[in-house]
Write a protein that holds these residues in place. Sequence first.
Motif, PDB file in Angstrom:
ATOM      1  N   TYR A   1       0.837  -1.204   0.000  1.00 47.55           N
ATOM      2  CA  TYR A   1       0.000   0.000   0.000  1.00 47.55           C
ATOM      3  C   TYR A   1       0.875   1.258   0.000  1.00 47.55           C
ATOM      4  O   TYR A   1       0.616   2.210  -0.753  1.00 47.55           O
ATOM      5  CB  TYR A   1      -0.920   0.023   1.223  1.00 47.55           C
TER       6      TYR A   1
ATOM      7  N   THR B   1       0.649   3.839  -3.264  1.00 48.44           N
ATOM      8  CA  THR B   1       0.012   5.146  -3.085  1.00 48.44           C
ATOM      9  C   THR B   1       1.006   6.302  -3.103  1.00 48.44           C
ATOM     10  O   THR B   1       0.615   7.441  -3.390  1.00 48.44           O
ATOM     11  CB  THR B   1      -0.801   5.192  -1.778  1.00 48.44           C
TER      12      THR B   1
ATOM     13  N   ASN C   1      -2.454  10.181   3.468  1.00 48.19           N
ATOM     14  CA  ASN C   1      -1.281   9.388   3.845  1.00 48.19           C
ATOM     15  C   ASN C   1      -0.362  10.143   4.792  1.00 48.19           C
ATOM     16  O   ASN C   1       0.459   9.539   5.491  1.00 48.19           O
ATOM     17  CB  ASN C   1      -0.494   8.958   2.604  1.00 48.19           C
TER      18      ASN C   1
ATOM     19  N   THR D   1      -7.915   6.595  11.408  1.00 44.46           N
ATOM     20  CA  THR D   1      -7.866   6.525   9.949  1.00 44.46           C
ATOM     21  C   THR D   1      -9.252   6.246   9.372  1.00 44.46           C
ATOM     22  O   THR D   1      -9.625   6.800   8.331  1.00 44.46           O
ATOM     23  CB  THR D   1      -6.883   5.442   9.483  1.00 44.46           C
TER      24      THR D   1
ATOM     25  N   TYR E   1      -7.417   3.763  -4.467  1.00 46.15           N
ATOM     26  CA  TYR E   1      -6.603   3.939  -3.266  1.00 46.15           C
ATOM     27  C   TYR E   1      -7.476   4.064  -2.028  1.00 46.15           C
ATOM     28  O   TYR E   1      -7.140   3.552  -0.955  1.00 46.15           O
ATOM     29  CB  TYR E   1      -5.720   5.181  -3.394  1.00 46.15           C
TER      30      TYR E   1
ATOM     31  N   CYS F   1      -7.287   1.369   0.982  1.00 45.14           N
ATOM     32  CA  CYS F   1      -6.951   1.802   2.343  1.00 45.14           C
ATOM     33  C   CYS F   1      -8.053   1.425   3.326  1.00 45.14           C
ATOM     34  O   CYS F   1      -7.773   0.909   4.412  1.00 45.14           O
ATOM     35  CB  CYS F   1      -6.727   3.310   2.357  1.00 45.14           C
TER      36      CYS F   1
ATOM     37  N   GLU G   1      -7.605  -1.103   6.432  1.00 46.41           N
ATOM     38  CA  GLU G   1      -7.770  -0.632   7.808  1.00 46.41           C
ATOM     39  C   GLU G   1      -8.843  -1.433   8.555  1.00 46.41           C
ATOM     40  O   GLU G   1      -8.704  -1.708   9.751  1.00 46.41           O
ATOM     41  CB  GLU G   1      -8.135   0.854   7.818  1.00 46.41           C
TER      42      GLU G   1
END
Length: 272
Positions: free
Chosen positions: A150, A154, A162, A208, A231, A235, A239
């Motif tokens: 990741y 990214t 990020n 997050t 993305y 993510c 998560e």
Amino acid sequence: MASELTFWQVATTTPFNHELAKQYTTTLLWPVFWISMAYIVVIFSIKAYMKNVKPFDLTGPLNAWNAALAIFSTLGSLITGYGLLYEITTRGLVSSYTRVGDYYSGMSGLWTWLFVLSKVGEFGDTLFIVLRKKPLMFLHWYHHVLTMNYAFITFTDNVAYNSWITWMNFSVHSVMYGYYMLRSFGIHVPAWIAKNITTLQILQFVITHFILFHVGYLASTGVPVDTTPFYFWFCLLMEISYVILFGNFYYQSYVKGGGKKFNAEKKVVKAE
């Protein structure tokens, strides 16, 4: 040409050039992916081989490893934290995770790039585990492989949130590797500290989630956000899986039956 760029060219360009770093990192995407696949094969091969072999001591290398990562993570936390704080104070909290701004320029940009590259180096954690014949959890190697891929993927684009992920991960790792360093030096650290470190790990994933939920809402209402749907979902799903896995680890280690780590600590105290 991007293929002719070297690590030192990118690292020593002053001020740090985010576009140059992205070009260089793009050339590494497939190599690091295959490294992550080889990592899985290697660690399980070593684990199988070690079944009939005495565990290696590795005290000296482990001390140096944990100390180096503790120092690296602490510096990274301070530098990226300053960069993130600058974005918040100059552009606002929401903009700090929806627009790239100046975060990827200068020192915070350099250390974010070093953070990405360090995810390959962190595979070394697992080598110490299997060579010392310590339990190898699915959570451990899954987390390493997914986070590394990741981070690299990214970084080659503009993903605003990020900055938060990098700072939080650096910060948690500064505490975590400091804890590992003390333990590898033979210093007893109470189980409640390990519990709090796991709590911090879960907290970063929860934060997050809130950021991603807000980003998703803003994007759905037409507000410009520096990311892509791929993305974003990568993510978010990553998560979610981390919260589930780390939550289960927390329950098994600190809650169920009094907690394995607390029970083990009590046994040590009684033996003394």
